[in-house]
Design an enzyme around this catalytic site. Sequence first.
Site, short mmCIF file in Angstrom:
data_model
loop_
_atom_site.label_atom_id
_atom_site.label_comp_id
_atom_site.label_asym_id
_atom_site.label_seq_id
_atom_site.Cartn_x
_atom_site.Cartn_y
_atom_site.Cartn_z
N THR A 12 0.62 -0.66 0.16
CA THR A 12 -0.39 -0.37 -0.52
C THR A 12 1.06 1.05 0.42
OG1 THR A 12 -1.55 1.34 1.47
CG2 THR A 12 -0.25 -0.55 2.54
N ASP A 13 0.25 2.56 -0.50
CA ASP A 13 0.83 4.18 -0.11
C ASP A 13 1.00 4.17 1.10
OD1 ASP A 13 -1.52 4.15 0.49
OD2 ASP A 13 -1.80 5.77 -1.83
N GLU A 14 0.43 3.54 1.88
CA GLU A 14 0.49 3.82 3.40
C GLU A 14 1.50 3.74 3.97
OE1 GLU A 14 -2.79 3.87 5.58
OE2 GLU A 14 -4.43 3.43 4.19
N TYR B 258 -1.87 -0.02 11.29
CA TYR B 258 -1.45 -0.90 10.15
C TYR B 258 -0.54 -0.32 9.26
CZ TYR B 258 -3.10 -1.86 5.12
OH TYR B 258 -3.04 -1.83 3.94
N LYS C 46 1.90 -2.97 7.40
CA LYS C 46 2.57 -3.09 5.92
C LYS C 46 4.12 -2.89 5.15
CE LYS C 46 0.32 -4.85 2.85
NZ LYS C 46 -0.60 -6.37 2.70
P1 NAD Z 1 -9.55 -7.00 2.98
O1 NAD Z 1 -9.78 -7.33 4.80
O2 NAD Z 1 -11.15 -7.13 2.22
O3 NAD Z 1 -9.20 -9.02 3.07
C1 NAD Z 1 -8.50 -9.43 3.54
C2 NAD Z 1 -8.39 -10.87 3.30
O4 NAD Z 1 -7.09 -11.64 3.99
C3 NAD Z 1 -9.64 -11.35 3.99
O5 NAD Z 1 -10.47 -12.40 2.82
C4 NAD Z 1 -9.09 -12.13 4.92
O6 NAD Z 1 -10.43 -13.04 5.58
C5 NAD Z 1 -7.81 -12.79 4.83
N1 NAD Z 1 -7.03 -12.65 6.08
C6 NAD Z 1 -6.76 -12.27 7.16
N2 NAD Z 1 -5.85 -12.35 7.96
C7 NAD Z 1 -5.33 -13.85 7.53
C8 NAD Z 1 -4.26 -14.71 8.06
N3 NAD Z 1 -4.62 -14.99 9.10
N4 NAD Z 1 -4.42 -16.35 7.20
C9 NAD Z 1 -5.04 -15.96 6.30
N5 NAD Z 1 -6.00 -15.31 5.51
C10 NAD Z 1 -6.22 -13.88 6.06
O7 NAD Z 1 -8.53 -6.56 2.69
P2 NAD Z 1 -8.23 -5.56 1.27
O8 NAD Z 1 -8.84 -4.38 0.97
O9 NAD Z 1 -8.94 -6.54 0.14
O10 NAD Z 1 -6.68 -6.07 0.33
C11 NAD Z 1 -5.93 -7.23 -0.02
C12 NAD Z 1 -4.51 -6.59 0.43
O11 NAD Z 1 -4.09 -5.07 -0.75
C13 NAD Z 1 -4.31 -5.94 1.74
O12 NAD Z 1 -2.72 -6.78 1.56
C14 NAD Z 1 -3.71 -4.86 1.49
O13 NAD Z 1 -2.84 -3.87 2.24
C15 NAD Z 1 -3.66 -4.24 0.34
N6 NAD Z 1 -4.31 -2.79 -0.36
C16 NAD Z 1 -5.38 -3.16 0.31
C17 NAD Z 1 -5.81 -1.36 -0.58
C18 NAD Z 1 -7.51 -1.01 -0.65
O14 NAD Z 1 -7.63 0.15 -0.67
N7 NAD Z 1 -7.99 -1.62 0.06
C19 NAD Z 1 -5.06 -0.91 -0.83
C20 NAD Z 1 -3.79 -1.09 -1.28
C21 NAD Z 1 -2.93 -2.40 -0.95
#
Ligand code: NAD
Length: 353
Positions: A127-129, A151, A155
């Site tokens: 993430t950009d964060e 968070y 990351k």
């Molecule tokens: P989300 O919270 O919707 O999904 C996370 C998934 O991980 C869920 O299905 C959860 O059940 C699973 N999970 C959590 N803990 C776990 C564990 N210990 N073992 C196995 N599975 C586990 O998140 P998202 O928004 O889909 O983000 C996915 C990834 O992308 C993350 O790594 C996040 O940091 C990154 N990201 C998200 C965004 C955004 O805007 N949402 C932007 C940039 C990066």
Amino acid sequence: MTTRLLVTGGAGFIGSHYVRTLLGPDGPGDVTVTVLDRLTYAGNLANLSSVRDRPEFRFVHGDVCDPELVSTLVREHDEIVHLAAESHVDRSIEGGAEFVRTNVLGTQNLVEAACDAGLRTFVQVSTDEVYGTVDEGSWTEESPLAPRSPYSASKAAADLIALAYHRTHGLDVRVTRCTNNYGPYHYPEKLIPLFVTNLLEGRPVPLYGDGMHVREWVHVDDHVRGVELVRRHGRAGEVYHIGGTAELPNRELTRMLLEACGVSGDHHVVSVPDRKGHDRRYSLDWSKIRDELGYTPRVPLRRGLAETVRWYRDHREWWEPLKQSTAVPEGGPYGKPPVHLRVGHGGPSGQDR
Ligand code: NAD
């Protein structure tokens, strides 16, 4: 040749979009996909129902922190796209332990197993964060990491661990860092799905502070295309930014959401006390992935928001139970009554991420 891909967190918002894209009618046809997901509150098998019966698909219910399970699974695969994470900043402010466990230790467990198994490629989705906050200009992939929330700190730690396994052990690790995502199947605690579902329920939306926090928005479809470009054509040990089509303050985004939902009037927006340590602005320079891999985001924000609102309007059966069951810890994130109790929306104090 078929690539056996392990996708962690594939039942979440972005992971499930990635899997549906890979195994959908326009998918590449050269991958099998195993989803490893713990099914936390954010994981939902309904997100994968369209691919569940595909012979190329398999689901494993489990934890990325489980060394035996991960070691066995990694040996059965060629590549990993790692998305599993605790992903909501507000929840990390309430308590960081689960963020460190899953995001840091889980990543370390995966790269360790990947090294042992001689895995071909490991894509760390980040993430950009991790860069903190910036008043002017944009971060490049060389900018120093300065995360400010539990968070983003977890990351950043995960990114560094993964890259350390590249530098130390030669594992082919590629890191993607993306801006704020939006689109269908987004858990209704984050700003866009929370605001849209509140407005569809005729409730007000809670805007943090002065609403002038600036974010860049990317449709999840563009994000997963960027991830896939990096998996196929990226270089080992490199970081790639994935950017979107619009950078704007949350107040302006809120106005666009009201418009997309066909709602007008200031009374639909309730200002709530700002998030602790709220980053003011994120901004990525994503010219590297554009110049090297030909990525450009394709979904303009206005069109993407209209489609997203339509999806939430048409899929109440998906989000209504989630909003009803969303637990907010006693006292809310700031030791005050939970924001939703004060403004009458149906989830925790959901905001941009
Ligand atoms: P989300 O919270 O919707 O999904 C996370 C998934 O991980 C869920 O299905 C959860 O059940 C699973 N999970 C959590 N803990 C776990 C564990 N210990 N073992 C196995 N599975 C586990 O998140 P998202 O928004 O889909 O983000 C996915 C990834 O992308 C993350 O790594 C996040 O940091 C990154 N990201 C998200 C965004 C955004 O805007 N949402 C932007 C940039 C990066």
